[in-house]
Design an enzyme around this catalytic site. Structure first.
Site, mmCIF file in Angstrom:
data_model
loop_
_atom_site.group_PDB
_atom_site.id
_atom_site.type_symbol
_atom_site.label_atom_id
_atom_site.label_comp_id
_atom_site.label_asym_id
_atom_site.label_seq_id
_atom_site.Cartn_x
_atom_site.Cartn_y
_atom_site.Cartn_z
ATOM 1 N N HIS A 240 -4.905 32.523 -10.259
ATOM 2 C CA HIS A 240 -5.912 33.255 -11.036
ATOM 3 C C HIS A 240 -6.187 32.573 -12.374
ATOM 4 O O HIS A 240 -7.317 32.590 -12.872
ATOM 5 C CB HIS A 240 -5.478 34.701 -11.298
ATOM 6 C CG HIS A 240 -5.791 35.645 -10.191
ATOM 7 N ND1 HIS A 240 -7.086 35.942 -9.802
ATOM 8 C CD2 HIS A 240 -4.979 36.369 -9.383
ATOM 9 C CE1 HIS A 240 -7.055 36.812 -8.812
ATOM 10 N NE2 HIS A 240 -5.787 37.091 -8.525
ATOM 11 N N CYS B 116 -4.668 41.210 -2.937
ATOM 12 C CA CYS B 116 -5.007 41.051 -4.349
ATOM 13 C C CYS B 116 -5.634 42.324 -4.887
ATOM 14 O O CYS B 116 -6.398 42.992 -4.191
ATOM 15 C CB CYS B 116 -5.983 39.882 -4.502
ATOM 16 S SG CYS B 116 -6.430 39.494 -6.205
ATOM 17 N N HIS C 32 0.235 33.064 -6.432
ATOM 18 C CA HIS C 32 -1.020 33.818 -6.382
ATOM 19 C C HIS C 32 -1.530 34.089 -7.800
ATOM 20 O O HIS C 32 -2.698 33.839 -8.109
ATOM 21 C CB HIS C 32 -0.793 35.131 -5.626
ATOM 22 C CG HIS C 32 -1.964 36.060 -5.670
ATOM 23 N ND1 HIS C 32 -2.835 36.196 -4.614
ATOM 24 C CD2 HIS C 32 -2.422 36.901 -6.638
ATOM 25 C CE1 HIS C 32 -3.777 37.070 -4.945
ATOM 26 N NE2 HIS C 32 -3.533 37.522 -6.159
ATOM 27 N N GLU C 33 -0.667 34.610 -8.667
ATOM 28 C CA GLU C 33 -1.083 34.941 -10.038
ATOM 29 C C GLU C 33 -1.439 33.679 -10.822
ATOM 30 O O GLU C 33 -2.406 33.666 -11.580
ATOM 31 C CB GLU C 33 0.006 35.734 -10.766
ATOM 32 C CG GLU C 33 0.366 37.056 -10.113
ATOM 33 C CD GLU C 33 -0.804 38.004 -9.888
ATOM 34 O OE1 GLU C 33 -1.836 37.910 -10.583
ATOM 35 O OE2 GLU C 33 -0.697 38.853 -8.983
#
Length: 169
Positions: A142, A96, A138-139
């Protein structure tokens, strides 16, 4: 304009972002430009980086900017796991921009679909698999204030590597 990426431990990274309203679309153009500039600067410095979520630069909106073969701005994305093989999982070492040099062993879906609005408020979708499926999960995390460190397979799933030396130029 390149923005500072928030680093692991910054409390803003653990906050859920809010949806973009249609009337805000002109205002988010500058955020998308900043996401682009920040991603490209990171890529130039570290030789890595394919996507970034708005909360990583302190913009608490549901925006993802991805640049693989072309730029893709995702407004109010919705992640789906349905269809053949969508329940198949893979174990990956996740990295990251918010914690360069730290890798986290996580489980991710091998396939997913992301639905989103583009910058003209037109519905779009992408079916992703493998490393792109992992990337978008993953994004997307966030946007909900979830970091890969929170998805670690177990307490021994953190791997520290020194960040690559910045490239000259």
């Amino acid at each position: 304009m390149e923005r500072t990426v928030l680093l692991l431990g910054d409390p803003r990274l653990y906050e859920a972002s809010v949806p973009v309203r249609r009337e805000e679309l002109p205002d988010i153009e500058s955020v998308l430009a900043d996401l682009h500039d920040t991603l490209m600067a990171y890529r130039k410095k570290y030789g890595a980086g394919r996507a970034i979520a708005a909360p990583q630069i302190g913009a608490m909106k549901r925006l993802i900017y991805m640049h693989i073969d072309r730029p893709v701005a995702m407004v109010n994305p919705v992640l789906e796991f349905s269809g053949p093989g969508s329940d198949e999982m893979m174990e990956v070492l996740d990295d990251c921009m918010s914690f360069p040099g730290l890798y986290v062993r996580v489980l991710r879906h091998r396939r997913c679909r992301i639905r989103f609005l583009d910058t003209t408020w037109t519905e779009q979708s992408m079916d992703l698999e493998g490393d792109l499926s992992e990337l978008i999960q993953h994004e997307y995390d966030h946007l909900d204030g979830i970091l890969a460190t929170m998805r670690a397979v177990d307490s021994r799933s953190l791997v520290m590597k020194f960040p690559p030396a910045p490239q000259a130029g």
